[in-house]
Scaffold this active site. Sequence first.
Site, PDB file in Angstrom:
ATOM      1  N   ARG A  84       0.834  -1.222   0.000  1.00  0.00           N
ATOM      2  CA  ARG A  84       0.000   0.000   0.000  1.00  0.00           C
ATOM      3  C   ARG A  84       0.866   1.269   0.000  1.00  0.00           C
ATOM      4  NH1 ARG A  84      -2.547  -3.804  -0.802  1.00  0.00           N
ATOM      5  NH2 ARG A  84      -4.148  -4.731   0.523  1.00  0.00           N
ATOM      6  N   SER A 136     -11.182   1.702   4.263  1.00  0.00           N
ATOM      7  CA  SER A 136     -10.314   1.508   5.429  1.00  0.00           C
ATOM      8  C   SER A 136      -9.746   2.848   5.868  1.00  0.00           C
ATOM      9  CB  SER A 136      -9.136   0.605   5.095  1.00  0.00           C
ATOM     10  OG  SER A 136      -9.617  -0.591   4.573  1.00  0.00           O
ATOM     11  N   GLU A 159      -4.891   5.888   6.485  1.00  0.00           N
ATOM     12  CA  GLU A 159      -4.745   5.612   5.057  1.00  0.00           C
ATOM     13  C   GLU A 159      -5.126   6.805   4.175  1.00  0.00           C
ATOM     14  OE1 GLU A 159      -5.849   1.580   3.480  1.00  0.00           O
ATOM     15  OE2 GLU A 159      -6.952   2.798   2.061  1.00  0.00           O
TER      16      GLU A 159
HETATM   17  P1  NAP Z   1      -9.471  -8.876   5.558  1.00  0.00           P
HETATM   18  O1  NAP Z   1      -9.742  -9.734   4.379  1.00  0.00           O
HETATM   19  O2  NAP Z   1     -10.330  -8.965   6.773  1.00  0.00           O
HETATM   20  O3  NAP Z   1      -7.976  -9.023   5.964  1.00  0.00           O
HETATM   21  C1  NAP Z   1      -7.466  -8.357   7.113  1.00  0.00           C
HETATM   22  C2  NAP Z   1      -5.965  -8.446   7.054  1.00  0.00           C
HETATM   23  O4  NAP Z   1      -5.566  -9.802   6.990  1.00  0.00           O
HETATM   24  C3  NAP Z   1      -5.389  -7.770   5.837  1.00  0.00           C
HETATM   25  O5  NAP Z   1      -4.198  -7.157   6.231  1.00  0.00           O
HETATM   26  C4  NAP Z   1      -5.088  -8.902   4.900  1.00  0.00           C
HETATM   27  O6  NAP Z   1      -3.937  -8.675   4.145  1.00  0.00           O
HETATM   28  C5  NAP Z   1      -4.766 -10.007   5.847  1.00  0.00           C
HETATM   29  N1  NAP Z   1      -5.056 -11.316   5.251  1.00  0.00           N
HETATM   30  C6  NAP Z   1      -6.248 -11.968   5.225  1.00  0.00           C
HETATM   31  N2  NAP Z   1      -6.120 -13.164   4.629  1.00  0.00           N
HETATM   32  C7  NAP Z   1      -4.826 -13.260   4.246  1.00  0.00           C
HETATM   33  C8  NAP Z   1      -4.069 -14.262   3.582  1.00  0.00           C
HETATM   34  N3  NAP Z   1      -4.636 -15.415   3.189  1.00  0.00           N
HETATM   35  N4  NAP Z   1      -2.754 -14.040   3.365  1.00  0.00           N
HETATM   36  C9  NAP Z   1      -2.182 -12.888   3.752  1.00  0.00           C
HETATM   37  N5  NAP Z   1      -2.828 -11.899   4.393  1.00  0.00           N
HETATM   38  C10 NAP Z   1      -4.138 -12.079   4.648  1.00  0.00           C
HETATM   39  O7  NAP Z   1      -9.488  -7.377   5.064  1.00  0.00           O
HETATM   40  P2  NAP Z   1     -10.706  -6.440   4.649  1.00  0.00           P
HETATM   41  O8  NAP Z   1     -10.534  -5.193   5.417  1.00  0.00           O
HETATM   42  O9  NAP Z   1     -12.020  -7.146   4.661  1.00  0.00           O
HETATM   43  O10 NAP Z   1     -10.371  -6.080   3.145  1.00  0.00           O
HETATM   44  C11 NAP Z   1     -10.492  -7.038   2.100  1.00  0.00           C
HETATM   45  C12 NAP Z   1      -9.325  -6.870   1.168  1.00  0.00           C
HETATM   46  O11 NAP Z   1      -9.343  -5.548   0.610  1.00  0.00           O
HETATM   47  C13 NAP Z   1      -7.968  -7.029   1.889  1.00  0.00           C
HETATM   48  O12 NAP Z   1      -7.100  -7.670   1.008  1.00  0.00           O
HETATM   49  C14 NAP Z   1      -7.572  -5.591   2.150  1.00  0.00           C
HETATM   50  O13 NAP Z   1      -6.200  -5.395   2.292  1.00  0.00           O
HETATM   51  C15 NAP Z   1      -8.111  -4.931   0.891  1.00  0.00           C
HETATM   52  N6  NAP Z   1      -8.263  -3.483   1.038  1.00  0.00           N
HETATM   53  C16 NAP Z   1      -7.353  -2.688   0.410  1.00  0.00           C
HETATM   54  C17 NAP Z   1      -7.412  -1.326   0.501  1.00  0.00           C
HETATM   55  C18 NAP Z   1      -6.393  -0.491  -0.216  1.00  0.00           C
HETATM   56  O14 NAP Z   1      -5.691  -0.957  -1.087  1.00  0.00           O
HETATM   57  N7  NAP Z   1      -6.256   0.729   0.124  1.00  0.00           N
HETATM   58  C19 NAP Z   1      -8.435  -0.740   1.245  1.00  0.00           C
HETATM   59  C20 NAP Z   1      -9.365  -1.570   1.873  1.00  0.00           C
HETATM   60  C21 NAP Z   1      -9.250  -2.958   1.782  1.00  0.00           C
HETATM   61  P3  NAP Z   1      -3.904  -7.772   2.815  1.00  0.00           P
HETATM   62  O15 NAP Z   1      -4.203  -6.384   3.239  1.00  0.00           O
HETATM   63  O16 NAP Z   1      -2.506  -7.940   2.343  1.00  0.00           O
HETATM   64  O17 NAP Z   1      -4.893  -8.332   1.870  1.00  0.00           O
END
Ligand code: NAP
Length: 348
Positions: A164, A237, A343
């Site tokens: 990010r 987020s 963020e």
């Molecule tokens: P989530 O799926 O509840 O995940 C929470 C955290 O756990 C995140 O840091 C995610 O990593 C990590 N995670 C979950 N499963 C994983 C795996 N199999 N291997 C490695 N890391 C894992 O998150 P959420 O808030 O509901 O969001 C869904 C997705 O959208 C996530 O990938 C999140 O990062 C992404 N997102 C991105 C942004 C952005 O780019 N600004 C904003 C909002 C949400 P990761 O973050 O590496 O995926």
Amino acid sequence: MVKLDVQQDVPLAPLTTLGLGGPARHFIRVRTEESLVEAFRWAREEGVPVQVLAGGSNVVVADAGYPGLIIHNQLLGCSVAKDGVVRVAAGEPWDDVVHKTVSADLAGLECLSGIPGSTGATPIQNVGAYGQQVADTLQSVRVLTRDQLEPVEFGPDDCEFAYRDSLFKRRPDRWVVLEVTFGLRPGGKAKVEYDELAGTLGSSPSLAETRQAVLALRRSKSMVLDPDDPNRRSVGSFFLNPIVTDELANQVVQTALADGLVNDAAAVPRFSVGGGKSKLAAAWLIERTGFHKGFVRGAVGISSKHALALVHHGGGTTAQLLSLADEIRDRVKSRFGVTLYREPRLLG
Ligand code: NAP
């Protein structure tokens, strides 16, 4: 010579997904690269600061507004070639681009479905979701230098991408993104790595099925913009998922065990990212400090679907939202010793 339409005291709240904050002292909407350059020249001649706004989905505007010029980036255009080269102007809505590439059977962006905002914003924070990130397929970024007002092309290695993060995010006053080019895989397979996503799909899902599954997951967390959703006014987020030393991650697990938050160390979400570091889930930490989903304080609060999204319920102020964010950050720090970083970008 391009003729600029310079407006005064234009409300910014309606141009953001949070719907908060005051007006821009000066405001110019640009639809061509020439007018973008002219808008920067205008600001220079007037001696006012300048910021670029596009999708408004990752920005928090101060209650006093912005004292300089806001350039509203509406550079549009998206060409999708059969060989997988996709060239997109910065102001193009991101999800329209993902939709087009999935429809053209090009693999590489399908997990990035449903993310609000503009395409130009995606390389800045190396947008990612469900194990896919723009850095994986990005071929180049064409930018405008803010000092010389010249176009320059960056290859993926020049962008210094990280989780990010990118060079553009670290040096926000140097460049403005004009165009992003991706190299996608014609007829390629969908990338389904996260269990949460895989659990809703059969084996070897198509790109379209993967996109639909990601959209459904995001919708269930109020992470897709929907005018009927009471959690809709947010920046997604509000905090980054923290990457900490393995030592600190172990301490978090010990705290959680000692305080009876979990019975088993494996119940604390943590993912090794190598180099002696682990990624923690910010939403999990926040909820364990007592800030539950659906928490309301006046006109602001926490989404009822996702503890990482702060929401505005209407009639609130940016000061109220930032005060809640500070309190959440401080409580997570004092309970777990983990620092949460914001963020969205602050404007004004
Ligand atoms: P989530 O799926 O509840 O995940 C929470 C955290 O756990 C995140 O840091 C995610 O990593 C990590 N995670 C979950 N499963 C994983 C795996 N199999 N291997 C490695 N890391 C894992 O998150 P959420 O808030 O509901 O969001 C869904 C997705 O959208 C996530 O990938 C999140 O990062 C992404 N997102 C991105 C942004 C952005 O780019 N600004 C904003 C909002 C949400 P990761 O973050 O590496 O995926």
